[in-house]
Scaffold this active site. Structure first.
Site, mmCIF file in Angstrom:
data_model
loop_
_atom_site.group_PDB
_atom_site.id
_atom_site.type_symbol
_atom_site.label_atom_id
_atom_site.label_comp_id
_atom_site.label_asym_id
_atom_site.label_seq_id
_atom_site.Cartn_x
_atom_site.Cartn_y
_atom_site.Cartn_z
ATOM 1 N N TYR A 141 0.823 -1.214 0.000
ATOM 2 C CA TYR A 141 0.000 0.000 0.000
ATOM 3 C C TYR A 141 0.854 1.259 0.000
ATOM 4 O O TYR A 141 0.452 2.298 -0.499
ATOM 5 C CB TYR A 141 -0.909 0.041 1.235
ATOM 6 N N LYS A 190 3.163 -15.394 2.712
ATOM 7 C CA LYS A 190 3.385 -16.144 1.468
ATOM 8 C C LYS A 190 4.888 -16.401 1.403
ATOM 9 O O LYS A 190 5.571 -16.017 0.459
ATOM 10 C CB LYS A 190 2.850 -15.310 0.287
ATOM 11 N N ASP A 222 -2.969 -18.313 0.850
ATOM 12 C CA ASP A 222 -3.956 -19.033 0.020
ATOM 13 C C ASP A 222 -4.659 -20.113 0.856
ATOM 14 O O ASP A 222 -5.889 -20.264 0.797
ATOM 15 C CB ASP A 222 -3.311 -19.610 -1.255
ATOM 16 N N ASP A 246 -6.406 -6.930 4.133
ATOM 17 C CA ASP A 246 -7.536 -6.276 3.461
ATOM 18 C C ASP A 246 -8.450 -7.339 2.848
ATOM 19 O O ASP A 246 -9.661 -7.335 3.036
ATOM 20 C CB ASP A 246 -7.001 -5.338 2.367
ATOM 21 N N ASP A 250 -12.411 -8.955 4.383
ATOM 22 C CA ASP A 250 -13.699 -9.008 3.660
ATOM 23 C C ASP A 250 -14.197 -10.443 3.608
ATOM 24 O O ASP A 250 -15.384 -10.714 3.773
ATOM 25 C CB ASP A 250 -13.565 -8.490 2.215
HETATM 26 C C1 IPM Z 1 -10.521 -1.142 3.775
HETATM 27 C C2 IPM Z 1 -10.712 -0.527 2.420
HETATM 28 C C3 IPM Z 1 -9.549 0.419 2.149
HETATM 29 C C4 IPM Z 1 -8.277 -0.405 2.147
HETATM 30 C C5 IPM Z 1 -9.685 1.245 0.856
HETATM 31 C C6 IPM Z 1 -10.975 2.035 0.816
HETATM 32 C C7 IPM Z 1 -8.506 2.138 0.631
HETATM 33 O O1 IPM Z 1 -10.851 -1.501 1.452
HETATM 34 O O2 IPM Z 1 -10.430 -0.391 4.761
HETATM 35 O O3 IPM Z 1 -10.489 -2.376 3.873
HETATM 36 O O4 IPM Z 1 -7.926 -1.032 1.137
HETATM 37 O O5 IPM Z 1 -7.605 -0.434 3.185
HETATM 38 MN MN MN Z 2 -10.960 -3.544 2.272
#
Ligand code: IPM
Ligand code: MN
Length: 368
Positions: A141, A190, A222, A246, A250
């Site tokens: 990042y 990884k 993975d 990240d 999710d």
């Molecule tokens: C998160 C989001 C952010 C990230 C984006 C919006 C920059 O996806 O907080 O998970 O990738 O960190």
């Molecule tokens: Mn995210």
């Protein structure tokens, strides 16, 4: 006791969900005579429109002068064509860097009441409680060099980079969190391919010696992605680098059943930052139907980590559970046509009254 926070509602559903989070924060603090002051400022797309920058100077200054920042979400389709450095997301990344928090805690819990919302079978998900500790200020990042280059053909490049101190500090947070939970850390990397991951693994292994009461194991990213959905109960704390965290966080939302349930806390820097994991959800913005529970649970994390007000945090978390147990759900949690979905504000109101009930009950219990 006083708490002084900056609220950055941001874009899309951000303002709708942060409004409810602030309402609950105030309600619980009022109950205990904890004083909260808050200022609101623009960030992301709204700030681009108003100030020409996704992180205006006034916003940043206010954040740096407060004890904690509560953020909604940033981003929207109208900004997608802007160059990377000018998008709403770059304001969020600049804010994270300026506040300095490097450990992003993202819990994902299976609530019994909404187990049917998870695509995972109930026997797989029941009782799962995972905390992802995502490194937030390093890796691909922020690594340099990055950018586009023009040659015979157009190229783009990013750099994944980690130093030992950057890994050590987030590892310490992960082990300390595990000591408050089930005493287990899974470090995800990884290392079969990446040097950054080899350094990650060696460093986490060394830090682990300072925490003999915590069991450490290592997993490739993975394999972890698969294990999260086949056996989420096998995890306690997962510690991993920025991009892996990240993605995995999710994915971990399937444990709770909706991304709208997930909260996060970013700690370790000058000013702590709290934000729900979900994004700005432009498709449902402005309709008052977004799930505010991720934002509300982020407010609970704020009370726990910044205000050290564990009781207040616990009350909010109990209230969330109670509202779900009574069958109230925003649209993202409604399966089929069985029941009417509650609005964002209705769920906020229900949590507010549940907070009062929960704390009354506890006081009554302690009074006997
Ligand atoms: C998160 C989001 C952010 C990230 C984006 C919006 C920059 O996806 O907080 O998970 O990738 O960190
Ligand atoms: Mn995210």
């Amino acid at each position: 006791m006083r708490l002084n926070i900056t609220v950055l509602p941001g874009d899309g559903i951000g303002p709708e969900v942060t409004r409810e989070a602030v309402r609950i924060l105030r309600a619980v603090c009022d109950l205990y005579g904890f004083e909260v002051t808050h200022e609101e400022h623009p960030v992301g797309g709204v700030a681009i429109r108003e100030f020409g920058s996704p992180l205006p100077e006034v916003t940043l200054r206010a954040c740096l002068e407060s004890q904690a920042v509560l953020l909604g979400a940033v981003g929207g389709p109208e900004f997608d064509s802007l160059p990377p450095g000018q998008r709403p997301e770059s304001g969020l990344l600049a804010l994270r860097k300026a506040l300095g928090g490097f450990a992003n805690l993202r819990p994902s819990v299976a609530y019994n009441a909404i187990a049917d919302c998870s695509p995972l079978r109930p026997e797989v998900v029941k009782g799962a409680d995972v905390l992802i500790v995502r490194e937030l200020l390093g890796g691909i990042y922020f690594g340099e060099p990055r950018g586009f280059s023009e040659g015979a053909c157009r190229e783009a490049h990013n750099t994944m980079r980690y130093s030992v101190p950057e890994i050590e500090r987030v590892a310490h947070i992960a082990f300390q969190q595990a000591q408050l939970r089930k005493h287990k850390v899974t470090s995800v990397d990884k290392a079969n391919v990446l040097e950054t991951s080899q350094l990650w693994r060696q460093t986490v292994t060394r830090v682990a010696r300072e925490y003999p009461d915590v069991k450490l194991d290592h997993m490739y990213v993975d394999a972890c992605a698969m294990r999260l959905v086949t056996d989420p109960r096998s995890f306690d704390v997962i510690v991993t680098e920025n991009l892996f965290g990240d993605i995995l966080s999710d994915e971990a939302a399937v444990i709770s059943g909706s991304l709208g349930m997930l909260a996060s806390a970013t700690i370790g820097g000058k000013v702590d930052l709290y934000e729900p994991v979900h994004g700005s959800a432009p498709d449902i913005a402005g309709r008052g139907i977004a799930n505010p529970l991720g934002a509300i649970a982020s407010a609970a994390m704020l009370l726990r980590h910044t205000a050290k007000f564990d009781q207040g945090a616990q009350d909010i978390e109990d209230a969330i559970r109670e509202v779900l147990d009574k069958g109230h759900r925003t649209a993202d949690l409604v399966r089929g046509r069985a029941r009417r979905a509650s609005t964002t504000a209705e769920v906020g109101g229900l949590v507010e009254s549940a907070v009062a009930d929960v704390s009354d009950r506890r006081r009554a219990y302690h009074a006997v």
